[in-house]
Scaffold this active site. Sequence first.
Site, PDB file in Angstrom:
ATOM      1  N   ASN A   9     -24.226  18.637 -77.584  1.00 15.66           N
ATOM      2  CA  ASN A   9     -25.157  19.659 -78.041  1.00 15.66           C
ATOM      3  C   ASN A   9     -25.215  19.537 -79.557  1.00 15.66           C
ATOM      4  O   ASN A   9     -24.283  19.937 -80.245  1.00 15.66           O
ATOM      5  CB  ASN A   9     -24.656  21.052 -77.609  1.00 15.66           C
ATOM      6  CG  ASN A   9     -25.524  22.157 -78.161  1.00 15.66           C
ATOM      7  OD1 ASN A   9     -26.583  21.926 -78.735  1.00 15.66           O
ATOM      8  ND2 ASN A   9     -25.065  23.396 -77.991  1.00 15.66           N
ATOM      9  N   TRP A  10     -26.290  18.953 -80.032  1.00 17.82           N
ATOM     10  CA  TRP A  10     -26.390  18.705 -81.477  1.00 17.82           C
ATOM     11  C   TRP A  10     -26.625  19.984 -82.273  1.00 17.82           C
ATOM     12  O   TRP A  10     -26.477  20.003 -83.478  1.00 17.82           O
ATOM     13  CB  TRP A  10     -27.540  17.721 -81.758  1.00 17.82           C
ATOM     14  CG  TRP A  10     -27.292  16.321 -81.271  1.00 17.82           C
ATOM     15  CD1 TRP A  10     -26.183  15.849 -80.603  1.00 17.82           C
ATOM     16  CD2 TRP A  10     -28.179  15.187 -81.423  1.00 17.82           C
ATOM     17  NE1 TRP A  10     -26.331  14.507 -80.319  1.00 17.82           N
ATOM     18  CE2 TRP A  10     -27.551  14.070 -80.819  1.00 17.82           C
ATOM     19  CE3 TRP A  10     -29.427  15.017 -81.995  1.00 17.82           C
ATOM     20  CZ2 TRP A  10     -28.143  12.810 -80.784  1.00 17.82           C
ATOM     21  CZ3 TRP A  10     -30.023  13.761 -81.960  1.00 17.82           C
ATOM     22  CH2 TRP A  10     -29.383  12.670 -81.372  1.00 17.82           C
ATOM     23  N   LYS A  11     -27.060  21.044 -81.587  1.00 15.09           N
ATOM     24  CA  LYS A  11     -27.389  22.311 -82.264  1.00 15.09           C
ATOM     25  C   LYS A  11     -28.453  22.049 -83.341  1.00 15.09           C
ATOM     26  O   LYS A  11     -29.286  21.163 -83.152  1.00 15.09           O
ATOM     27  CB  LYS A  11     -26.124  22.974 -82.819  1.00 15.09           C
ATOM     28  CG  LYS A  11     -25.035  23.097 -81.741  1.00 15.09           C
ATOM     29  CD  LYS A  11     -23.891  23.973 -82.124  1.00 15.09           C
ATOM     30  CE  LYS A  11     -22.887  24.030 -80.970  1.00 15.09           C
ATOM     31  NZ  LYS A  11     -21.756  24.919 -81.219  1.00 15.09           N
ATOM     32  N   HIS A  94     -26.589  29.549 -74.139  1.00 16.19           N
ATOM     33  CA  HIS A  94     -25.568  29.254 -75.139  1.00 16.19           C
ATOM     34  C   HIS A  94     -25.223  30.514 -75.928  1.00 16.19           C
ATOM     35  O   HIS A  94     -26.096  31.321 -76.237  1.00 16.19           O
ATOM     36  CB  HIS A  94     -26.054  28.153 -76.093  1.00 16.19           C
ATOM     37  CG  HIS A  94     -24.919  27.573 -76.885  1.00 16.19           C
ATOM     38  ND1 HIS A  94     -24.404  28.204 -77.991  1.00 16.19           N
ATOM     39  CD2 HIS A  94     -24.178  26.456 -76.699  1.00 16.19           C
ATOM     40  CE1 HIS A  94     -23.391  27.482 -78.456  1.00 16.19           C
ATOM     41  NE2 HIS A  94     -23.232  26.417 -77.684  1.00 16.19           N
ATOM     42  N   GLU A  96     -24.642  31.008 -78.899  1.00 19.15           N
ATOM     43  CA  GLU A  96     -25.364  31.170 -80.174  1.00 19.15           C
ATOM     44  C   GLU A  96     -26.754  31.752 -79.929  1.00 19.15           C
ATOM     45  O   GLU A  96     -27.245  32.540 -80.741  1.00 19.15           O
ATOM     46  CB  GLU A  96     -25.423  29.820 -80.910  1.00 19.15           C
ATOM     47  CG  GLU A  96     -24.043  29.446 -81.459  1.00 19.15           C
ATOM     48  CD  GLU A  96     -23.756  27.959 -81.529  1.00 19.15           C
ATOM     49  OE1 GLU A  96     -24.696  27.147 -81.482  1.00 19.15           O
ATOM     50  OE2 GLU A  96     -22.555  27.605 -81.621  1.00 19.15           O
ATOM     51  N   GLU A 166     -17.817  28.150 -72.024  1.00 25.81           N
ATOM     52  CA  GLU A 166     -17.587  28.003 -73.452  1.00 25.81           C
ATOM     53  C   GLU A 166     -17.055  29.312 -74.019  1.00 25.81           C
ATOM     54  O   GLU A 166     -17.834  30.209 -74.364  1.00 25.81           O
ATOM     55  CB  GLU A 166     -18.910  27.652 -74.160  1.00 25.81           C
ATOM     56  CG  GLU A 166     -19.532  26.360 -73.684  1.00 25.81           C
ATOM     57  CD  GLU A 166     -20.370  25.705 -74.780  1.00 25.81           C
ATOM     58  OE1 GLU A 166     -20.084  24.541 -75.094  1.00 25.81           O
ATOM     59  OE2 GLU A 166     -21.285  26.350 -75.322  1.00 25.81           O
ATOM     60  N   GLY A 172     -16.594  25.810 -82.389  1.00 24.36           N
ATOM     61  CA  GLY A 172     -16.668  25.490 -83.809  1.00 24.36           C
ATOM     62  C   GLY A 172     -15.501  26.026 -84.624  1.00 24.36           C
ATOM     63  O   GLY A 172     -15.543  26.033 -85.851  1.00 24.36           O
ATOM     64  N   SER A 212     -14.652  23.383 -79.255  1.00 25.78           N
ATOM     65  CA  SER A 212     -13.725  22.533 -80.001  1.00 25.78           C
ATOM     66  C   SER A 212     -13.101  21.440 -79.137  1.00 25.78           C
ATOM     67  O   SER A 212     -11.942  21.058 -79.342  1.00 25.78           O
ATOM     68  CB  SER A 212     -12.640  23.371 -80.689  1.00 25.78           C
ATOM     69  OG  SER A 212     -13.226  24.277 -81.603  1.00 25.78           O
ATOM     70  N   GLY A 233     -20.000  20.054 -79.102  1.00 24.21           N
ATOM     71  CA  GLY A 233     -20.812  20.355 -80.277  1.00 24.21           C
ATOM     72  C   GLY A 233     -20.517  19.362 -81.391  1.00 24.21           C
ATOM     73  O   GLY A 233     -20.998  18.220 -81.374  1.00 24.21           O
ATOM     74  N   GLY A 234     -19.706  19.779 -82.337  1.00 21.27           N
ATOM     75  CA  GLY A 234     -19.429  18.981 -83.541  1.00 21.27           C
ATOM     76  C   GLY A 234     -19.113  17.514 -83.278  1.00 21.27           C
ATOM     77  O   GLY A 234     -19.668  16.624 -83.935  1.00 21.27           O
TER      78      GLY A 234
HETATM   79  P1  13P Z   1     -17.995  22.725 -80.776  1.00 17.28           P
HETATM   80  O1  13P Z   1     -17.643  21.526 -79.946  1.00 17.28           O
HETATM   81  O2  13P Z   1     -18.540  22.370 -82.129  1.00 17.28           O
HETATM   82  O3  13P Z   1     -16.894  23.741 -80.816  1.00 17.28           O
HETATM   83  O4  13P Z   1     -19.228  23.429 -80.029  1.00 17.28           O
HETATM   84  C1  13P Z   1     -19.138  23.665 -78.677  1.00 17.28           C
HETATM   85  C2  13P Z   1     -20.466  24.103 -78.206  1.00 17.28           C
HETATM   86  O5  13P Z   1     -20.927  25.176 -78.525  1.00 17.28           O
HETATM   87  C3  13P Z   1     -21.220  23.190 -77.338  1.00 17.28           C
HETATM   88  O6  13P Z   1     -22.336  23.812 -76.812  1.00 17.28           O
END
Ligand code: 13P
Length: 249
Positions: A9-11, A94, A96, A166, A172, A212, A233-234
């Site tokens: 997930n590049w966000k 998600h 967010e 999640e 994050g 994470s 994510g990251g």
């Molecule tokens: P991180 O891997 O950056 O913690 O993000 C997880 C995430 O929200 C994937 O959708």
Amino acid sequence: MRTKMVAGNWKMNKNLQEGVALATELKEAVKNPSCAVVIGTPFIHLASVAELLKGSPIKVAAENCADKEKGAYTGEVSAEMVRSTGAEYCILGHSERRAYYHEDAAILKEKVLLALANGLKVIFCIGEVKEEREAGKQNEVVKEQLEGSVFNLTAEQWANITLAYEPVWAIGTGLTATPQQAQEMHAYIRSLVAKQYGEQVADDTTILYGGSCNEKNAAELFANPDVDGGLIGGASLVAEKFMAIINAR
Ligand code: 13P
């Protein structure tokens, strides 16, 4: 047998050129993965990245879609538009989106239905915030999230749902759920799916862990029987790290 999967997930990261460069690197690196591989990109990348990945085992996901079919909704992107880019998946629910864009259970229910009706598979995210975990309410929270937005689906529709647990406190933050916490919750989620759709469907449902998850802890998390992969994510923004996670699955 359920599908094992590693999804990125590049966000809101990478401009178009950077995104195309990363997708190109991944295309080179991911030739014969031992699990399904999906990358979730911003809307504007979808068409280019889907075109670039034609013939690659890597599938493309949108990170959102509108809760309306079409019409005068300035700035929105419909599920049909997403599908027309060649993307096959849509990430919905998600944390967010829930927290910053006020997407509640009812809105998400509409989005899921529209995504499915337009031929997209859905990666549906659920998870509790820190205070809820501290109060021991995590099970209650994910149960409500499932009941509010996806347990209305038919078994046939459910076949196109992948769940992603999640825990918001792990996203994050560098604070990963322990393998035991992840396994406990995934087993609980699977039990809820079993109650709703039966043992066989529950057994076939892919449940990803996100929060994470990185190249260092992925193998340990994926070793759990109910953790079918990760939503990353990251670490999905760096080809070598994402590759290492894919290889851990
Ligand atoms: P991180 O891997 O950056 O913690 O993000 C997880 C995430 O929200 C994937 O959708």
